[in-house]
Design a protein around this motif. Structure first.
Motif, PDB file in Angstrom:
ATOM      1  N   SER A  41       3.804  43.751  -2.546  1.00 63.08           N
ATOM      2  CA  SER A  41       3.114  42.788  -3.628  1.00 63.08           C
ATOM      3  C   SER A  41       3.608  43.527  -4.822  1.00 63.08           C
ATOM      4  O   SER A  41       4.580  44.443  -4.990  1.00 63.08           O
ATOM      5  N   THR A  47       0.250  40.500 -11.523  1.00 69.64           N
ATOM      6  CA  THR A  47       0.174  38.937 -11.150  1.00 69.64           C
ATOM      7  C   THR A  47      -0.925  38.827 -12.278  1.00 69.64           C
ATOM      8  O   THR A  47      -0.654  37.656 -12.882  1.00 69.64           O
ATOM      9  N   GLU A  74       6.839  40.555  -7.996  1.00 65.38           N
ATOM     10  CA  GLU A  74       7.353  41.152  -6.880  1.00 65.38           C
ATOM     11  C   GLU A  74       8.646  41.632  -6.946  1.00 65.38           C
ATOM     12  O   GLU A  74       9.192  42.446  -6.053  1.00 65.38           O
ATOM     13  N   ARG A 150      -2.718  33.130  -4.156  1.00 66.17           N
ATOM     14  CA  ARG A 150      -3.315  34.733  -4.546  1.00 66.17           C
ATOM     15  C   ARG A 150      -3.288  35.438  -3.102  1.00 66.17           C
ATOM     16  O   ARG A 150      -3.867  34.933  -2.134  1.00 66.17           O
ATOM     17  N   GLY A 151      -2.758  36.689  -2.993  1.00 62.38           N
ATOM     18  CA  GLY A 151      -2.993  37.274  -1.864  1.00 62.38           C
ATOM     19  C   GLY A 151      -1.819  36.997  -0.728  1.00 62.38           C
ATOM     20  O   GLY A 151      -1.731  37.521   0.291  1.00 62.38           O
TER      21      GLY A 151
HETATM   22  N1  ASP Z   1       0.873  39.592  -6.263  1.00 57.40           N
HETATM   23  C1  ASP Z   1       0.378  38.511  -5.930  1.00 57.40           C
HETATM   24  C2  ASP Z   1      -1.349  38.437  -6.064  1.00 57.40           C
HETATM   25  O1  ASP Z   1      -1.712  39.135  -6.704  1.00 57.40           O
HETATM   26  C3  ASP Z   1       0.240  38.339  -4.161  1.00 57.40           C
HETATM   27  C4  ASP Z   1      -0.464  39.661  -3.493  1.00 57.40           C
HETATM   28  O2  ASP Z   1      -0.718  40.554  -3.743  1.00 57.40           O
HETATM   29  O3  ASP Z   1      -0.553  39.463  -2.232  1.00 57.40           O
HETATM   30  O4  ASP Z   1      -1.981  37.554  -5.623  1.00 57.40           O
END
Ligand code: ASP
Ligand code: ADP
Ligand code: MG
Length: 405
Positions: A41, A47, A74, A150-151
């Motif tokens: 990430s 982000t 990333e 997200r995620g």
């Molecule tokens: N950086 C992205 C986010 O904060 C993806 C991740 O962390 O999984 O959503």
């Protein structure tokens, strides 16, 4: 020699020391004779910070440019990890989503991975390198960058494990595994040794942010077990997999966990004429805008009119007014309202299917603790209630206690 995919979340790479910590862990796995693909990430809150920068310019930046912007986070972390590993004497290469052959559909900000062309990845692995891939991104057939929601790095990790036929997939985060509730809300929550794909899918869809729901969906479809564990210690994590140990069934675990989601918007459309086709028009418009609607309640009204309430995720917030205004006019409904002072509290457990009374016990617990339930939805393995946001985390604690978790 095993092929292992290790995904590290933002908190695990938040600063240079933590990147070095990740490098040491990866190096250990390599030294034990494995091939390693790392998925990262962005560092810490990068982000969020990038989103905040764009919002200083306009509240509604274009989705294309947001994906262009967010995907840079990333790229920083993977390059830094490659440099860290190289400086420790390991061969390593960082790759963007495009370089790693990750192909997505054309939806900006929440794209789905369609395929992985693993030729480059395999070539780099064959030359003895640790391959470090940017999570959260891929490109469509035109070369446009898309982020995965997200995620989304969780989903990148799982998809790469599947695409490369890896032996297993580890998701490293800032908690020791999947707990019976978010340990930040319920300090007494305990770690689960294992959890089924179905239960994990419900837990994460209902707000347990430890895994992106899509990653669990993909893992379930391809039967790729996931090990969720901490990047800060060597404790055993939680296995997310198809079958759970029969001992759990013997213990008649009705409820495996409690989830909290504070990112909910409740929409109510008032005075909707009671005629066939209304729901199709209203929810069709939302579906066309790719908005996921969750709970829906239609309440009877007088004079041939109804009120329709539904919930959706906070990410829809900025678009709802724009979509609803014309639809409400077209339906000849009276007006609509949006409320974000609500939260969703859910219990999840495969044992519920054969045990009536679990929902009743949840409602009793909420009543005994003075909570008013606004909306309810159930499935075979979950019961969710919308409550006023204020105090809703207390409801999570009360339920965790009441179900003896
Ligand atoms: N950086 C992205 C986010 O904060 C993806 C991740 O962390 O999984 O959503
Ligand atoms: P990462 O940056 O590693 O992707 P996330 O913040 O996305 O980490 O996910 C980890 C967080 O998920 C934990 O810090 C925890 O607060 C939260 N969480 C919510 N529900 C649960 C749960 N049931 N078990 C474990 N963690 C949970
Ligand atoms: Mg995450």
């Amino acid at each position: 020699m095993a092929l292992i995919v290790q995904k590290f979340g933002g908190s695990s790479v938040a600063d240079i020391e933590r990147i070095q910590n990740v490098a040491r862990r990866v190096a250990r796995t390599v030294a034990a004779g494995n091939q390693v693909v790392v998925v990262l990430s962005a560092m810490g809150d990068t982000t969020d910070d990038l989103i905040a920068l764009a919002r200083q310019l306009t509240p509604y930046p274009s989705e294309r440019e947001m994906d262009m912007l967010m995907s840079t986070g990333e790229q920083q972390s993977v390059a830094l990890l490659a440099i860290a590993l190289q400086s420790m004497g390991y061969k390593a290469v960082s790759l963007t989503g495009e370089q790693a052959g990750i192909r997505t559909d054309r939806v900006y900000s929440r794209a789905k991975i369609l395929s992985i062309d693993s030729v480059r990845l395999e070539r780099e692995l064959a030359s003895g390198k640790v391959v470090i891939v940017t999570g959260f991104q891929g490109v469509d057939s035109l070369g446009e960058i898309h982020t995965l929601g997200r995620g989304g790095s969780d989903t990148s990790g799982v998809a790469l494990a599947i695409g490369l036929n890896a032996d297993f997939c580890e998701i490293y985060t800032d908690v020791d595994g999947v707990y019976t509730a978010d340990p930040r809300i319920v300090p007494q929550a305990h770690k689960l040794a294992e959890i089924s794909f179905d239960e994990m899918l419900e837990m994460s869809s209902l707000g347990a942010g430890v895994l992106q729901p899509r990653s669990v969906e993909v893992a379930k479809t391809f039967n790729m077990p996931i090990c969720v564990r901490s990047s800060f210690n060597d404790n055993e994590g939680t296995m997310v997999k198809e079958e759970v140990d029969m001992k759990q069934l013997e213990r008649e675990v009705l409820v495996s966990g409690v989830a909290y989601d504070g990112d909910v918007v409740k929409v109510t459309v008032y005075g909707v004429p009671d005629r066939p086709g209304i729901a199709s028009e209203l929810f069709g418009a939302l579906a066309d805008a790719k908005i996921n609607v969750d709970m829906i309640i239609q309440s009877g009204h007088k004079d041939g009119k109804n009120d329709i309430s539904f919930t959706c995720g906070k990410e829809a917030d900025g678009k709802l007014e724009e979509i609803l205004e014309p639809v409400v006019e077209q339906l000849a409904a009276e007006h609509f309202s949006l409320a974000d002072d609500v939260a969703k509290v859910s219990i999840v457990g495969a044992g519920m299917i054969t045990n009536p009374g679990v929902a009743a016990k949840m409602f009793k617990c909420l009543y005994d603790n003075g909570f008013n339930i606004d909306m309810i939805s159930t499935s075979e393995i979950k019961v969710s209630c919308i409550l006023q946001k204020e105090g809703a985390k207390d409801a999570v604690r009360a339920l965790h206690d009441s179900f003896g978790l």
